[in-house]
Write a protein that holds these residues in place. Structure first.
Motif, PDB file in Angstrom:
ATOM      1  N   GLU A  51      26.184 -15.514  39.550  1.00  0.00           N
ATOM      2  CA  GLU A  51      27.058 -14.338  39.619  1.00  0.00           C
ATOM      3  C   GLU A  51      28.030 -14.280  38.429  1.00  0.00           C
ATOM      4  OE1 GLU A  51      29.506 -14.405  43.148  1.00  0.00           O
ATOM      5  OE2 GLU A  51      29.470 -12.210  43.277  1.00  0.00           O
ATOM      6  N   GLY A  52      28.691 -15.411  38.139  1.00  0.00           N
ATOM      7  CA  GLY A  52      29.682 -15.434  37.056  1.00  0.00           C
ATOM      8  C   GLY A  52      29.066 -15.143  35.700  1.00  0.00           C
ATOM      9  N   GLU A  53      27.836 -15.606  35.482  1.00  0.00           N
ATOM     10  CA  GLU A  53      27.181 -15.326  34.193  1.00  0.00           C
ATOM     11  C   GLU A  53      26.870 -13.841  34.038  1.00  0.00           C
ATOM     12  OE1 GLU A  53      25.084 -19.611  33.130  1.00  0.00           O
ATOM     13  OE2 GLU A  53      23.805 -17.910  33.644  1.00  0.00           O
ATOM     14  N   ILE A  54      26.513 -13.211  35.130  1.00  0.00           N
ATOM     15  CA  ILE A  54      26.235 -11.764  35.058  1.00  0.00           C
ATOM     16  C   ILE A  54      27.528 -11.006  34.769  1.00  0.00           C
ATOM     17  CG2 ILE A  54      25.471  -9.755  36.413  1.00  0.00           C
ATOM     18  CD1 ILE A  54      23.462 -11.727  37.772  1.00  0.00           C
ATOM     19  N   ILE A  55      28.609 -11.442  35.383  1.00  0.00           N
ATOM     20  CA  ILE A  55      29.918 -10.819  35.134  1.00  0.00           C
ATOM     21  C   ILE A  55      30.284 -10.976  33.657  1.00  0.00           C
ATOM     22  CG2 ILE A  55      32.396 -11.029  35.636  1.00  0.00           C
ATOM     23  CD1 ILE A  55      31.442 -11.860  38.541  1.00  0.00           C
ATOM     24  N   GLU A  56      30.067 -12.176  33.101  1.00  0.00           N
ATOM     25  CA  GLU A  56      30.415 -12.390  31.696  1.00  0.00           C
ATOM     26  C   GLU A  56      29.509 -11.581  30.769  1.00  0.00           C
ATOM     27  OE1 GLU A  56      30.802 -16.632  31.172  1.00  0.00           O
ATOM     28  OE2 GLU A  56      32.738 -16.585  32.204  1.00  0.00           O
ATOM     29  N   ALA A  57      28.245 -11.424  31.135  1.00  0.00           N
ATOM     30  CA  ALA A  57      27.340 -10.576  30.326  1.00  0.00           C
ATOM     31  C   ALA A  57      27.864  -9.135  30.325  1.00  0.00           C
ATOM     32  CB  ALA A  57      25.919 -10.637  30.882  1.00  0.00           C
ATOM     33  N   PHE A  76      22.296  -9.866  44.759  1.00  0.00           N
ATOM     34  CA  PHE A  76      23.727  -9.594  44.557  1.00  0.00           C
ATOM     35  C   PHE A  76      24.073  -8.133  44.863  1.00  0.00           C
ATOM     36  CE2 PHE A  76      24.041 -13.303  41.354  1.00  0.00           C
ATOM     37  CZ  PHE A  76      24.472 -14.172  42.339  1.00  0.00           C
ATOM     38  N   THR A  77      23.063  -7.266  44.877  1.00  0.00           N
ATOM     39  CA  THR A  77      23.272  -5.864  45.275  1.00  0.00           C
ATOM     40  C   THR A  77      24.015  -5.790  46.604  1.00  0.00           C
ATOM     41  OG1 THR A  77      21.111  -5.357  44.318  1.00  0.00           O
ATOM     42  CG2 THR A  77      22.038  -3.710  45.819  1.00  0.00           C
ATOM     43  N   HIS A  78      23.642  -6.710  47.501  1.00  0.00           N
ATOM     44  CA  HIS A  78      24.103  -6.614  48.888  1.00  0.00           C
ATOM     45  C   HIS A  78      25.331  -7.480  49.168  1.00  0.00           C
ATOM     46  CE1 HIS A  78      20.068  -5.097  48.808  1.00  0.00           C
ATOM     47  NE2 HIS A  78      19.565  -6.294  48.596  1.00  0.00           N
ATOM     48  N   THR A  79      25.799  -8.204  48.136  1.00  0.00           N
ATOM     49  CA  THR A  79      26.886  -9.166  48.383  1.00  0.00           C
ATOM     50  C   THR A  79      28.035  -9.116  47.379  1.00  0.00           C
ATOM     51  OG1 THR A  79      25.863 -10.881  47.010  1.00  0.00           O
ATOM     52  CG2 THR A  79      25.256 -10.855  49.357  1.00  0.00           C
ATOM     53  N   SER A  80      27.794  -8.626  46.148  1.00  0.00           N
ATOM     54  CA  SER A  80      28.748  -8.949  45.083  1.00  0.00           C
ATOM     55  C   SER A  80      29.738  -7.836  44.738  1.00  0.00           C
ATOM     56  CB  SER A  80      28.021  -9.393  43.813  1.00  0.00           C
ATOM     57  OG  SER A  80      28.982  -9.763  42.841  1.00  0.00           O
ATOM     58  N   ILE A  81      30.923  -7.945  45.314  1.00  0.00           N
ATOM     59  CA  ILE A  81      32.017  -7.047  44.919  1.00  0.00           C
ATOM     60  C   ILE A  81      32.457  -7.399  43.494  1.00  0.00           C
ATOM     61  CG2 ILE A  81      34.386  -6.324  45.475  1.00  0.00           C
ATOM     62  CD1 ILE A  81      33.724  -7.094  48.412  1.00  0.00           C
ATOM     63  N   ALA A  82      32.313  -8.678  43.112  1.00  0.00           N
ATOM     64  CA  ALA A  82      32.755  -9.116  41.776  1.00  0.00           C
ATOM     65  C   ALA A  82      31.903  -8.482  40.670  1.00  0.00           C
ATOM     66  CB  ALA A  82      32.703 -10.639  41.692  1.00  0.00           C
ATOM     67  N   ILE A  83      30.599  -8.418  40.869  1.00  0.00           N
ATOM     68  CA  ILE A  83      29.754  -7.752  39.850  1.00  0.00           C
ATOM     69  C   ILE A  83      30.027  -6.249  39.876  1.00  0.00           C
ATOM     70  CG2 ILE A  83      27.408  -7.281  39.051  1.00  0.00           C
ATOM     71  CD1 ILE A  83      26.581 -10.015  40.130  1.00  0.00           C
ATOM     72  N   ARG A  84      30.213  -5.705  41.059  1.00  0.00           N
ATOM     73  CA  ARG A  84      30.570  -4.283  41.160  1.00  0.00           C
ATOM     74  C   ARG A  84      31.824  -3.985  40.328  1.00  0.00           C
ATOM     75  NH1 ARG A  84      31.322   0.314  44.963  1.00  0.00           N
ATOM     76  NH2 ARG A  84      33.316   1.147  44.320  1.00  0.00           N
ATOM     77  N   ASP A  85      32.861  -4.828  40.475  1.00  0.00           N
ATOM     78  CA  ASP A  85      34.113  -4.584  39.748  1.00  0.00           C
ATOM     79  C   ASP A  85      33.887  -4.629  38.238  1.00  0.00           C
ATOM     80  OD1 ASP A  85      35.508  -4.311  42.101  1.00  0.00           O
ATOM     81  OD2 ASP A  85      36.440  -6.286  42.035  1.00  0.00           O
ATOM     82  N   ALA A  86      33.048  -5.576  37.786  1.00  0.00           N
ATOM     83  CA  ALA A  86      32.762  -5.690  36.347  1.00  0.00           C
ATOM     84  C   ALA A  86      32.015  -4.455  35.849  1.00  0.00           C
ATOM     85  CB  ALA A  86      31.945  -6.956  36.080  1.00  0.00           C
ATOM     86  N   PHE A 114      26.727  -1.114  44.775  1.00  0.00           N
ATOM     87  CA  PHE A 114      26.673  -0.482  43.457  1.00  0.00           C
ATOM     88  C   PHE A 114      26.425   1.017  43.517  1.00  0.00           C
ATOM     89  CE2 PHE A 114      25.797  -4.901  43.046  1.00  0.00           C
ATOM     90  CZ  PHE A 114      26.401  -5.288  41.869  1.00  0.00           C
ATOM     91  N   LYS A 115      25.922   1.489  44.646  1.00  0.00           N
ATOM     92  CA  LYS A 115      25.346   2.838  44.644  1.00  0.00           C
ATOM     93  C   LYS A 115      26.336   3.943  44.299  1.00  0.00           C
ATOM     94  CE  LYS A 115      25.337   3.600  49.638  1.00  0.00           C
ATOM     95  NZ  LYS A 115      24.451   3.664  50.801  1.00  0.00           N
ATOM     96  N   ASP A 116      27.621   3.745  44.595  1.00  0.00           N
ATOM     97  CA  ASP A 116      28.569   4.824  44.286  1.00  0.00           C
ATOM     98  C   ASP A 116      29.231   4.673  42.916  1.00  0.00           C
ATOM     99  OD1 ASP A 116      29.852   2.547  45.498  1.00  0.00           O
ATOM    100  OD2 ASP A 116      31.700   3.692  45.483  1.00  0.00           O
ATOM    101  N   ILE A 117      28.879   3.636  42.158  1.00  0.00           N
ATOM    102  CA  ILE A 117      29.491   3.498  40.820  1.00  0.00           C
ATOM    103  C   ILE A 117      28.464   3.639  39.698  1.00  0.00           C
ATOM    104  CG2 ILE A 117      31.479   2.128  41.581  1.00  0.00           C
ATOM    105  CD1 ILE A 117      29.890  -0.284  40.154  1.00  0.00           C
ATOM    106  N   VAL A 118      27.204   3.861  40.033  1.00  0.00           N
ATOM    107  CA  VAL A 118      26.176   4.080  38.998  1.00  0.00           C
ATOM    108  C   VAL A 118      25.879   5.578  38.907  1.00  0.00           C
ATOM    109  CG1 VAL A 118      25.122   1.796  39.155  1.00  0.00           C
ATOM    110  CG2 VAL A 118      24.285   3.638  40.648  1.00  0.00           C
ATOM    111  N   ASN A 119      25.323   5.984  37.773  1.00  0.00           N
ATOM    112  CA  ASN A 119      24.951   7.398  37.626  1.00  0.00           C
ATOM    113  C   ASN A 119      23.829   7.764  38.596  1.00  0.00           C
ATOM    114  OD1 ASN A 119      26.056   6.503  34.898  1.00  0.00           O
ATOM    115  ND2 ASN A 119      26.138   8.718  34.766  1.00  0.00           N
TER     116      ASN A 119
END
Ligand code: DQA
Length: 142
Positions: A51-57, A76-86, A114-119
């Motif tokens: 997860e952290g590596e994806i956030i840093e990418a 992570f689609t179903h779990t990661s608020i942290a990737i969503r925030d990034a 993610f669904k409400d923050i992507v185009n």
């Protein structure tokens, strides 16, 4: 178009995962097929199980010259608020892609951070989900 393509956990194992949901292509074959299909797109492919590596990418987008982002966050689609925030911080066009249709599988896959923050989301069409997503982004950035 400079396109950052991010894959989350277990997607490096494509080819060994259930072909009913994910097809037969390996991740490398998927990369090659997309590069052949869209010769004018400059792809940067990134995959991580962490997860952290994806956030840093995603943070690196602020110091690189990308035009758009395609992400398949895997589980992570179903779990990661942290990737969503990034991802939410990034103002570029962004699409979420899934090989399978996460709305027609187990209930826990229907949660999508993610669904409400992507185009737009593209899913359920295996390789074609990616092709549809990239065609959409090309129109958007044109
Ligand atoms: C996936 C769907 C997710 O639910 C799953 O955890 C994956 C792959 C897809 O592409 O269909 O790893 O994102």
């Amino acid at each position: 178009m400079n396109l950052l393509v991010i894959h989350g956990p277990n997607l490096n194992m494509l080819g060994k995962r259930n072909p009913k949901h994910y097809g037969h292509l390996t991740l490398q074959e998927l990369y090659e097929t997309l590069s052949d299909e869209f010769p004018d797109v400059d792809f940067s492919f990134y995959q991580s199980n962490y997860e952290g590596e994806i956030i840093e990418a995603l943070h690196e987008v602020f110091t690189e010259n990308f035009d758009a982002i395609l992400i398949n966050p895997g589980a992570f689609t179903h779990t990661s608020i942290a990737i969503r925030d990034a991802l939410e911080m990034i103002e570029l066009p962004k699409v979420e892609v899934h090989l399978s249709n996460i709305d027609k599988r187990e209930d826990f896959r229907k949660i999508d951070y993610f669904k409400d923050i992507v185009n737009k989301r593209f899913m359920g069409h295996q390789l074609d989900s990616y092709i549809e997503a990239i065609a959409y982004l090309l129109e958007l950035v044109a």
